[in-house]
Design an enzyme around this catalytic site. Structure first.
Site, PDB file in Angstrom:
ATOM      1  CG  ASP A   1      -2.282  -0.437   0.786  1.00  0.00           C
ATOM      2  OD1 ASP A   1      -2.428  -0.885  -0.083  1.00  0.00           O
ATOM      3  OD2 ASP A   1      -3.269  -0.389   1.817  1.00  0.00           O
TER       4      ASP A   1
ATOM      5  CG  ASP B   1      -5.709  -6.624  15.072  1.00  0.00           C
ATOM      6  OD1 ASP B   1      -6.408  -5.916  15.561  1.00  0.00           O
ATOM      7  OD2 ASP B   1      -4.452  -6.531  15.439  1.00  0.00           O
TER       8      ASP B   1
END
Length: 688
Positions: free
Chosen positions: A262, A415
């Protein structure tokens, strides 16, 4: 000077025992002493006997030398501290300072008020009007200034006893109760860890899951595994993670590596592409992916990669952040746990740090994370089959990800989000404390502060979003209570709340409002005991137990601010800053990596014709490698909240001297100094 010993009361003052001893030597270099008896040596002697001007001069010079050495040492320390303060004040970047923050304004108001009250109390103390003095209630009838001041002081004491002390005492009792509940929770976790070690309870692999009599069909027993390496502008560590993952001991036709880049820096993109091309030419199934629309941070990156058509051919996915370096046998130690266990959705490995001894900040982080993994994660994994996914160094069953809704972009803790949703869908987790993956901890306070802000604001966002789903889920009432009361409220909300309120606000206030008392065991005994429990998983860090206790109280400011911003959806709760890496590796890690790479080069590899684009990438990669990196000036920062609290605690420590509270004074003094050092960014490395 030897101590004077007088045995004259023993009853044999005038007795003479022994024989006279005379020592004679040729060319003596020292004086000879004649002793007439055994008792003569122990008789009192005159102070001036045996001394001369030369001896007195040497003694005085020795004492003067020691005094000068002590003074010079203190002057050196003070000069170094003043120099560091001057450096921070001159070379700081003013645009990075916090401006207009509500928490800072509240702390500053407390500081100004406390300084005014301190000056008032000092004047009253010098007049003998301190609290508890019988003269306090005797108001003189004179109309002079001293009488007026006495009346004001009596009114202040009455007002604080009737109106200020009760709410402070009520808040104190609430925080103390929360403190005790959290301490009991941590104690139970430690007892559970001790029980597991005593019983040797841990997840184990039964037999060899890859052993098959048919040699030709043995490869088919290895499941298809997808490995993902999400990264964003990771110039320092991108090659370490790619190199370690490409050397995993797993059949190449059963493994696919996705490098999910990214980065918005084109130079870094070229470097990563060249690294991927290098390993691709060695026969490794590795793919480079770059998103044009970078939304959702890491969650959006992972979700985009999972949308590829070829992902449906894979059963498991392993995730490693850019600074993680798994051992070659990582998959063989984790993937077999899924065999014959269809309810297992996640296998999480432990983190190990290559730079844990780099500076004081990394040592303190190592204490925290060792307790988190060895106690919290391990105990919750064994007794509850649930813990928060750490975002990396774990293997997921792809079916569990899909049934839980995949990666969502709604929080900065994707997460923990996927772990909670998978738990609500009935999936179980396993934590492997013996499987360790090398990584880094932040070496600068700025990087660590931003990381902790994200780690403590995200859970509060997630709690608001997940609470209805938890209440409506079909899991047992015990699992719902564990998620709501323990996982979110106690460990994510109450812990930073009482740490900041109790030790940074209430304790200084009790110095100015003596009617509201804070028990000594809350300040000293219980925190020291809990710090001792926290440091047990890292016994080599025992000398740092006091700095650890003081630093954790200092970090409560950042954690409390992050918790409030996440709970009330403030703007800072959506901030995502990539943690700065240094790209460090230990000497043994470098040697092992060199050996693995040499072995991989000696192995037969698939030769492919290089295309024009690959040649261009290779040429550009060489140019970037040969180009000398421009030196980056390291910044010096000042943290206004920490500095303001430092002066507040130091002011309260001065006030505690008026009340003769010894332990309170030392705690406030050292805690204030710790805030001062952190506020001036004197802990850890400077961040470039």
């Amino acid at each position: 000077m030897a101590p004077r010993l007088d045995f004259s009361n023993w009853g044999f003052k005038d007795s003479e025992r022994g024989t006279p001893v005379v020592v004679k030597m040729e060319n003596p270099t020292f004086s000879v002493v004649e002793i007439n008896g055994a008792d003569a040596a122990f008789r009192p002697v005159e102070k001036n006997r045996g001394k001369n001007a030369k001896q007195v001069t040497w003694v005085l010079l020795l004492k003067a030398h020691r005094a000068v050495g002590c003074v010079s040492w203190l002057a050196t320390v003070l000069w170094a501290l003043l120099g560091a303060i001057k450096k921070r004040l001159i070379h700081r970047e003013s645009e990075n300072l916090d401006k207009g923050r509500l928490l800072f304004r509240v702390i500053r108001m407390f500081l100004v008020t406390s300084m005014v009250v301190l000056g008032f109390e000092v004047v009253a103390y010098l007049q003998g009007w301190h609290f508890g003095n019988p003269r306090l209630l005797h108001i003189p009838r004179t109309s002079d200034l001293q009488g007026l001041f006495h009346m004001v002081y009596v009114a202040w004491v009455t007002f604080r006893a009737e109106y200020i002390a009760p709410p402070i005492q009520a808040l104190t009792m609430f925080c103390v109760v929360m403190f005790l509940i959290q301490s009991v929770d941590r104690l139970l976790l430690c007892l559970g860890c001790f029980w597991m070690k005593f019983k040797k309870v841990k997840p184990q692999i039964v037999g060899d899951p890859f052993e098959i009599d048919d040699v030709e069909g043995s490869v088919c027993n290895y499941p298809m595994v997808l490995v993902q390496i999400p990264m964003c502008n990771e110039r320092e560590v991108y090659d370490q993670s790619i190199s370690a993952v490409c050397q995993l001991d797993w059949p190449r036709d059963r493994l696919l590596i996705q490098v999910l880049d990214d980065s918005d820096d084109e130079d870094i993109q070229w470097l990563i592409k060249a690294e991927v091309t290098k390993w691709n030419q060695k026969g490794i199934n590795i793919i480079y992916r770059h998103r044009l629309i970078r939304t959702g941070y890491k969650a959006g990156n992972l979700q985009s990669a999972m949308g590829c058509d070829y992902v449906k051919d894979y059963e498991f996915v392993a995730i490693f952040d850019a600074d993680f370096q798994p051992n070659p046998d990582f998959l063989k130690q984790t993937v077999p746990h899924f065999k014959d266990n269809p309810e297992l959705g996640l296998v999480q490995a432990r983190w190990s740090f290559v730079n844990k001894d780099e500076n004081l900040l990394t040592r303190l982080q190592n204490i925290n994370l060792c307790f988190h993994f060895e106690v919290e994660q391990q105990v919750n994994g064994v007794f509850l089959n649930f813990f928060g996914f750490n975002g990396t160094a774990g293997v997921w069953r792809i079916q569990a990800l899909e049934e839980s809704g995949g990666w969502l972009e709604r929080t900065t803790v994707e997460d923990m989000d996927i772990a909670v949703r998978a738990h609500l869908h009935g999936w179980k987790f396993i934590f492997l404390n013996d499987v360790k993956v090398l990584c880094e901890v932040p070496e600068s306070y700025e990087a660590y502060r931003k990381q902790q802000h994200r780690w403590h604001s995200g859970p509060m966002q997630l709690f608001r979003l997940c609470l209805p789903a938890i209440l409506k889920s079909k899991v047992s009432a015990w699992k719902k209570a564990n998620l709501i009361l323990l996982f979110f409220l106690l460990r994510k909300l109450i812990l930073p709340f009482y740490s900041f309120t109790l030790f940074c606000i209430i304790l200084p206030l009790t110095m100015f409002v003596p009617e509201a008392e804070l028990p000594l065991w809350v300040i000293c005994y219980v925190p020291v005991f809990m710090s001792f429990l926290n440091i047990l998983p890292a016994p080599k860090s025992f000398p740092f137990i006091v700095p650890y206790l003081l630093f954790e109280n200092t970090m409560s400011v950042t954690k409390f601010n992050a918790m409030v911003s996440g709970l009330f959806q403030l703007g800072s709760s959506y901030e995502w800053v990539v943690t700065k890496k240094a790209g460090r590796s230990s000497e043994s890690d470098l040697l092992a990596a060199a050996e693995r790479e040499a072995k991989s080069i000696d192995q037969p590899k698939i030769h492919r014709g290089a295309s024009d684009s690959e040649l261009v990438e290779s040429r550009h990669f060489k140019e970037l490698k040969e180009a000398a990196p421009t030196p980056v000036k390291k910044t010096n920062k000042i943290y206004k909240k920490e500095l303001t609290l430092a002066f507040l605690l130091l002011t309260a420590s001065v006030r505690s001297l008026l009340s003769a509270q010894g332990v309170h004074f030392y705690f406030l003094l050292f805690q204030g100094i710790t805030f001062l050092l952190v506020g001036l960014d004197l802990i850890g490395e400077q961040m470039s």
